[in-house]
Scaffold this motif. Structure first.
Motif, PDB file in Angstrom:
ATOM      1  N   THR A   1       0.833  -1.194   0.000  1.00 21.15           N
ATOM      2  CA  THR A   1       0.000   0.000   0.000  1.00 21.15           C
ATOM      3  C   THR A   1       0.869   1.244   0.000  1.00 21.15           C
ATOM      4  O   THR A   1       1.814   1.355   0.775  1.00 21.15           O
ATOM      5  CB  THR A   1      -0.911   0.028   1.244  1.00 21.15           C
ATOM      6  N   ILE A   2       0.546   2.177  -0.893  1.00 20.04           N
ATOM      7  CA  ILE A   2       1.154   3.503  -0.898  1.00 20.04           C
ATOM      8  C   ILE A   2       0.107   4.473  -0.361  1.00 20.04           C
ATOM      9  O   ILE A   2      -0.988   4.582  -0.912  1.00 20.04           O
ATOM     10  CB  ILE A   2       1.579   3.935  -2.309  1.00 20.04           C
ATOM     11  N   GLN A   3       0.437   5.170   0.705  1.00 17.95           N
ATOM     12  CA  GLN A   3      -0.516   6.089   1.321  1.00 17.95           C
ATOM     13  C   GLN A   3      -0.201   7.528   0.937  1.00 17.95           C
ATOM     14  O   GLN A   3       0.944   7.965   0.990  1.00 17.95           O
ATOM     15  CB  GLN A   3      -0.473   5.935   2.845  1.00 17.95           C
ATOM     16  N   VAL A   4      -1.243   8.260   0.545  1.00 21.92           N
ATOM     17  CA  VAL A   4      -1.125   9.683   0.233  1.00 21.92           C
ATOM     18  C   VAL A   4      -1.729  10.469   1.380  1.00 21.92           C
ATOM     19  O   VAL A   4      -2.911  10.327   1.685  1.00 21.92           O
ATOM     20  CB  VAL A   4      -1.859  10.030  -1.084  1.00 21.92           C
ATOM     21  N   MET A   5      -0.910  11.306   2.028  1.00 18.33           N
ATOM     22  CA  MET A   5      -1.387  12.160   3.112  1.00 18.33           C
ATOM     23  C   MET A   5      -1.499  13.587   2.595  1.00 18.33           C
ATOM     24  O   MET A   5      -0.535  14.128   2.052  1.00 18.33           O
ATOM     25  CB  MET A   5      -0.418  12.118   4.296  1.00 18.33           C
ATOM     26  N   GLY A   6      -2.664  14.200   2.781  1.00 17.18           N
ATOM     27  CA  GLY A   6      -2.816  15.583   2.318  1.00 17.18           C
ATOM     28  C   GLY A   6      -2.605  15.669   0.816  1.00 17.18           C
ATOM     29  O   GLY A   6      -3.204  14.925   0.052  1.00 17.18           O
ATOM     30  N   SER A   7      -1.740  16.622   0.395  1.00 12.08           N
ATOM     31  CA  SER A   7      -1.327  16.727  -1.021  1.00 12.08           C
ATOM     32  C   SER A   7      -2.542  16.860  -1.934  1.00 12.08           C
ATOM     33  O   SER A   7      -2.745  16.074  -2.861  1.00 12.08           O
ATOM     34  CB  SER A   7      -0.490  15.508  -1.410  1.00 12.08           C
ATOM     35  N   ALA A   8      -3.372  17.883  -1.689  1.00 13.75           N
ATOM     36  CA  ALA A   8      -4.657  18.013  -2.371  1.00 13.75           C
ATOM     37  C   ALA A   8      -4.529  18.016  -3.889  1.00 13.75           C
ATOM     38  O   ALA A   8      -5.294  17.333  -4.581  1.00 13.75           O
ATOM     39  CB  ALA A   8      -5.370  19.281  -1.898  1.00 13.75           C
ATOM     40  N   SER A   9      -3.590  18.776  -4.425  1.00 14.20           N
ATOM     41  CA  SER A   9      -3.457  18.865  -5.885  1.00 14.20           C
ATOM     42  C   SER A   9      -3.083  17.524  -6.492  1.00 14.20           C
ATOM     43  O   SER A   9      -3.679  17.083  -7.491  1.00 14.20           O
ATOM     44  CB  SER A   9      -2.404  19.920  -6.252  1.00 14.20           C
ATOM     45  N   LEU A  10      -2.108  16.854  -5.894  1.00 12.82           N
ATOM     46  CA  LEU A  10      -1.704  15.538  -6.385  1.00 12.82           C
ATOM     47  C   LEU A  10      -2.840  14.538  -6.219  1.00 12.82           C
ATOM     48  O   LEU A  10      -3.129  13.754  -7.136  1.00 12.82           O
ATOM     49  CB  LEU A  10      -0.467  15.054  -5.636  1.00 12.82           C
ATOM     50  N   ALA A  11      -3.496  14.547  -5.069  1.00 11.22           N
ATOM     51  CA  ALA A  11      -4.598  13.617  -4.828  1.00 11.22           C
ATOM     52  C   ALA A  11      -5.695  13.792  -5.866  1.00 11.22           C
ATOM     53  O   ALA A  11      -6.254  12.807  -6.375  1.00 11.22           O
ATOM     54  CB  ALA A  11      -5.159  13.832  -3.428  1.00 11.22           C
ATOM     55  N   GLN A  12      -6.004  15.034  -6.207  1.00 18.28           N
ATOM     56  CA  GLN A  12      -7.035  15.285  -7.212  1.00 18.28           C
ATOM     57  C   GLN A  12      -6.631  14.702  -8.569  1.00 18.28           C
ATOM     58  O   GLN A  12      -7.462  14.116  -9.271  1.00 18.28           O
ATOM     59  CB  GLN A  12      -7.286  16.784  -7.334  1.00 18.28           C
ATOM     60  N   GLN A  13      -5.364  14.819  -8.924  1.00 20.91           N
ATOM     61  CA  GLN A  13      -4.887  14.221 -10.172  1.00 20.91           C
ATOM     62  C   GLN A  13      -5.001  12.692 -10.132  1.00 20.91           C
ATOM     63  O   GLN A  13      -5.333  12.062 -11.141  1.00 20.91           O
ATOM     64  CB  GLN A  13      -3.438  14.623 -10.421  1.00 20.91           C
ATOM     65  N   LEU A  14      -4.713  12.111  -8.980  1.00 19.49           N
ATOM     66  CA  LEU A  14      -4.821  10.654  -8.852  1.00 19.49           C
ATOM     67  C   LEU A  14      -6.266  10.202  -9.031  1.00 19.49           C
ATOM     68  O   LEU A  14      -6.535   9.191  -9.692  1.00 19.49           O
ATOM     69  CB  LEU A  14      -4.286  10.202  -7.493  1.00 19.49           C
ATOM     70  N   VAL A  15      -7.212  10.946  -8.443  1.00 13.01           N
ATOM     71  CA  VAL A  15      -8.625  10.608  -8.613  1.00 13.01           C
ATOM     72  C   VAL A  15      -9.019  10.739 -10.076  1.00 13.01           C
ATOM     73  O   VAL A  15      -9.682   9.862 -10.646  1.00 13.01           O
ATOM     74  CB  VAL A  15      -9.517  11.511  -7.729  1.00 13.01           C
ATOM     75  N   GLU A  16      -8.605  11.822 -10.710  1.00 14.25           N
ATOM     76  CA  GLU A  16      -8.936  12.061 -12.117  1.00 14.25           C
ATOM     77  C   GLU A  16      -8.438  10.939 -13.015  1.00 14.25           C
ATOM     78  O   GLU A  16      -9.077  10.601 -14.021  1.00 14.25           O
ATOM     79  CB  GLU A  16      -8.336  13.385 -12.582  1.00 14.25           C
ATOM     80  N   ASN A  17      -7.293  10.362 -12.663  1.00 18.81           N
ATOM     81  CA  ASN A  17      -6.672   9.329 -13.492  1.00 18.81           C
ATOM     82  C   ASN A  17      -6.982   7.911 -13.021  1.00 18.81           C
ATOM     83  O   ASN A  17      -6.323   6.956 -13.442  1.00 18.81           O
ATOM     84  CB  ASN A  17      -5.152   9.547 -13.537  1.00 18.81           C
ATOM     85  N   ASP A  18      -7.985   7.761 -12.158  1.00 18.19           N
ATOM     86  CA  ASP A  18      -8.419   6.446 -11.681  1.00 18.19           C
ATOM     87  C   ASP A  18      -7.287   5.653 -11.035  1.00 18.19           C
ATOM     88  O   ASP A  18      -7.161   4.440 -11.227  1.00 18.19           O
ATOM     89  CB  ASP A  18      -9.039   5.635 -12.825  1.00 18.19           C
ATOM     90  N   LEU A  19      -6.476   6.330 -10.240  1.00 19.27           N
ATOM     91  CA  LEU A  19      -5.342   5.688  -9.596  1.00 19.27           C
ATOM     92  C   LEU A  19      -5.533   5.513  -8.088  1.00 19.27           C
ATOM     93  O   LEU A  19      -4.595   5.133  -7.391  1.00 19.27           O
ATOM     94  CB  LEU A  19      -4.058   6.501  -9.865  1.00 19.27           C
ATOM     95  N   VAL A  20      -6.734   5.780  -7.589  1.00 25.78           N
ATOM     96  CA  VAL A  20      -7.004   5.639  -6.162  1.00 25.78           C
ATOM     97  C   VAL A  20      -7.762   4.338  -5.910  1.00 25.78           C
ATOM     98  O   VAL A  20      -8.804   4.085  -6.510  1.00 25.78           O
ATOM     99  CB  VAL A  20      -7.825   6.831  -5.635  1.00 25.78           C
ATOM    100  N   ASP A  21      -7.225   3.524  -5.023  1.00 29.36           N
ATOM    101  CA  ASP A  21      -7.837   2.240  -4.688  1.00 29.36           C
ATOM    102  C   ASP A  21      -8.654   2.286  -3.405  1.00 29.36           C
ATOM    103  O   ASP A  21      -9.498   1.416  -3.179  1.00 29.36           O
ATOM    104  CB  ASP A  21      -6.749   1.166  -4.557  1.00 29.36           C
ATOM    105  N   GLU A  22      -8.393   3.295  -2.571  1.00 32.60           N
ATOM    106  CA  GLU A  22      -9.135   3.390  -1.313  1.00 32.60           C
ATOM    107  C   GLU A  22      -9.076   4.823  -0.791  1.00 32.60           C
ATOM    108  O   GLU A  22      -8.056   5.495  -0.916  1.00 32.60           O
ATOM    109  CB  GLU A  22      -8.554   2.430  -0.278  1.00 32.60           C
ATOM    110  N   TYR A  23     -10.199   5.270  -0.229  1.00 32.84           N
ATOM    111  CA  TYR A  23     -10.291   6.582   0.417  1.00 32.84           C
ATOM    112  C   TYR A  23     -10.497   6.354   1.909  1.00 32.84           C
ATOM    113  O   TYR A  23     -11.464   5.713   2.319  1.00 32.84           O
ATOM    114  CB  TYR A  23     -11.478   7.372  -0.119  1.00 32.84           C
TER     115      TYR A  23
END
Length: 205
Positions: free
Chosen positions: A132-154
């Motif tokens: 598991t790779i965890q993203v903490m904060g990082s709103a701009s990057l997180a939004q890009q990950l969501v846009e690109n279907d790269l998020v497996d869990e919220y």
């Protein structure tokens, strides 16, 4: 590998500057530190600790990494701080050098910015296994990950406050993204600790 977003989030979807007044005043944001009155060590602290136990690497945008790099190395000796300092870390940045990153916060690897970072993150995620790779904060990057279907869990700590605007992890592209609620728990401070996963295309049909 699974990418997990872990955020303190207001009821109206804001994730900006939860931890301190000067953390991120972009856009005239005046509510820095808004999350702290709602922090319940017993339930929220345990949720953060549990998330770290299953995490093999951390992923940050440049601004969040800077805040973390200024804070955690000085806290060495605390078990959670030692875990943060020792775990492998990735930061998406077009300007941070590998040498500076390693000297400021050990075990940090720099990924290219924008599309280059997304490509590198795709490669990390494609390695397979249960890591598991965890993203903490990082709103701009997180939004890009969501846009690109790269998020497996919220993993969202939904806090009982409306902030009236600020940075969010959610895209505004008009696309619907159904989620399954995996678990929810209520903290003593009325924060809802929620875990969501994207509905697979087969489930969504």
């Amino acid at each position: 590998m699974r990418i997990v977003l872990n955020d303190f989030i207001s009821l109206d979807g804001v994730v900006q500057a939860p931890g301190g007044r000067g953390e991120d005043p972009d856009g005239g944001f005046e509510h820095g530190g808004w999350s702290m009155p709602f922090f319940d060590p017993e339930s929220m602290g345990a949720a953060l600790s549990d998330a770290m136990q299953s995490t093999e690497a951390l992923l940050f945008g440049r601004r969040t990494w800077e805040v973390m790099a200024d804070a955690w190395p000085a806290r060495a000796g605390d078990p959670f701080a030692d875990m943060m300092n020792e775990i492998p870390k990735y930061v998406a940045s077009r300007t941070l050098s590998a040498e500076e990153a390693a000297s400021r916060w050990g075990n940090t690897k720099v990924l290219g910015g924008d599309a280059d970072a997304i490509g590198s993150i795709r490669s990390l995620r494609a390695k397979g296994g249960d890591a598991t790779i965890q993203v903490m904060g990082s709103a701009s990057l997180a939004q890009q990950l969501v846009e690109n279907d790269l998020v497996d869990e919220y993993r969202l700590m939904v806090e009982p406050i409306l902030l009236g605007g600020g940075k969010t992890i959610f895209p505004s592209d008009g696309r619907a993204r159904p989620l399954d609620l995996v678990s929810v728990a209520q903290a003593k401070t009325d924060v809802l600790i929620c875990v969501y996963r994207p509905v697979s295309s087969a489930e969504g049909e």
